[in-house]
Design an enzyme around this catalytic site. Structure first.
Site, PDB file in Angstrom:
ATOM      1  N   GLY A   1       0.841  -1.170   0.051  1.00 45.46           N
ATOM      2  CA  GLY A   1       0.028   0.059   0.002  1.00 45.46           C
ATOM      3  C   GLY A   1       0.933   1.052  -0.021  1.00 45.46           C
ATOM      4  CB  THR A   2       1.331   3.946  -2.097  1.00 36.04           C
ATOM      5  OG1 THR A   2      -0.077   4.026  -2.537  1.00 36.04           O
ATOM      6  CG2 THR A   2       2.117   2.857  -2.800  1.00 36.04           C
ATOM      7  CB  THR A   3       0.530   8.129  -0.696  1.00 39.58           C
ATOM      8  OG1 THR A   3       1.379   7.856  -1.605  1.00 39.58           O
ATOM      9  CG2 THR A   3       0.838   9.586   0.248  1.00 39.58           C
TER      10      THR A   3
ATOM     11  CE  LYS B   1      -3.493   2.082  -0.691  1.00 42.38           C
ATOM     12  NZ  LYS B   1      -2.279   2.865  -1.382  1.00 42.38           N
TER      13      LYS B   1
ATOM     14  CB  ALA C   1       3.869   3.121  -5.702  1.00 41.03           C
TER      15      ALA C   1
END
Length: 304
Positions: free
Chosen positions: A65-67, A98, A245
């Site tokens: 997972g990213t931001t 997320k 990403a």
């Protein structure tokens, strides 16, 4: 939380009358019954997000997972996250959740190894509920921070092997005498260290450097929940613009960031319709369709 193998958990006999008493063969040991993760660690370690298998090695085949971004505003805090998960140079998913509401006044955002990070958020929510049921009172915000830090520290072995999962915690501190300044943002490192953000904003994940730069420039516009939410969407848009990403708003599929607002009234998820409207405004305001860009033709009759 998902239980892959349901079985009855054995609790140790804490009776002072016998030091050798057992329950289903489990010896009596000191244990913090108010900590759900501690109970799992002692009684059912296979149910924890990571069990410290030394044979595992980092791989791009594991989704990441990213931001995540978070901003304080007068009277509360907002947390938002993009939806993309990646496997190396491939997009593993476009609609990952997320940002999670973990109790009435806190939310947790996740970044890093997706499987571990998601279980962090779910286990943390159970941890807070478990404590409140046993003790009869909710943890203070400082107590919530310490509980999450302990969980992150427990994943240090996995982090050293490359399976890093870092949460971002946002909440409303009910013990603050000034409700307008009660919004809290706490970041963590892989060893369980934590930092209470004083600047008013923070970001974690692969696109965090771009998101933080965006928030630094736009944070002066934050005056209420609506403006904070808009800045959060803009920060994620900027992160997606420079970090492959991080996923930006997907108008074709109708996929937009998710967000949670936390105030004195509690934590609530922001509707997708509201976020979609803000995302479209951001895209429209940044469109070059009506401006002279580098490929625009000069009007006829003018000197080049």
């Amino acid at each position: 939380m998902t239980w892959p193998h349901f079985e009855q958990l054995a609790f140790p006999d804490l009776s002072r009358h016998s030091s050798h008493s057992t329950t289903r063969g489990v010896p009596s040991v000191p244990m913090d019954l108010s900590s759900f993760s501690d109970m799992l660690r002692r009684q059912a370690p296979h149910l924890l997000p990571f069990r410290g298998d030394a044979s595992l090695t980092p791989t791009d085949a594991v989704p990441h997972g990213t931001t995540i971004v978070a901003l304080k505003f007068p009277g509360g805090v907002v947390m938002a996250g993009d939806r993309r998960a990646t496997q190396g140079n491939m997009i593993a998913s476009r609609d990952v959740q997320k940002v999670y509401i973990t109790d009435d006044y806190t939310a947790t955002g996740i970044a890093g190894t997706a499987a571990i990070a998601v279980e962090f958020a779910r286990l943390y929510a159970v941890e807070l509920e478990h404590y409140e049921k046993l003790e009869g009172v909710a943890l203070t915000f400082a107590g919530k921070v310490n509980r999450l830090a302990t969980m992150v520290r427990g994943n240090l072995g996995a982090a050293l092997q490359g399976f890093v999962a870092l949460p971002l915690l946002a909440g409303f501190d009910l013990d603050d005498p000034d409700p307008q300044a009660a919004g809290r943002i706490v970041s963590f490192d892989a060893a369980g260290g934590h930092n209470l953000e004083e600047e008013g904003f923070q970001s974690v994940g692969s696109g965090s450097i771009f998101a933080k730069s965006s928030m630094k420039k736009l944070y002066h516009q934050v005056t209420d929940a609506d403006s904070a939410l808009r800045v959060a969407v803009e920060a994620l848009y900027d992160a997606a613009d420079d970090d492959s990403a991080t996923g930006g708003p997907d108008l074709v599929r109708g996929i937009f960031p998710t967000a949670v607002l936390i105030t004195a009234d509690g934590a609530e998820e922001v509707t997708q319709e509201r976020i979609a409207g803000l995302a479209r405004e951001v895209i429209q305001n940044r469109s070059r369709a009506d401006t002279f860009g580098p490929d625009a033709h000069a009007p006829r009759g003018t000197d080049s």
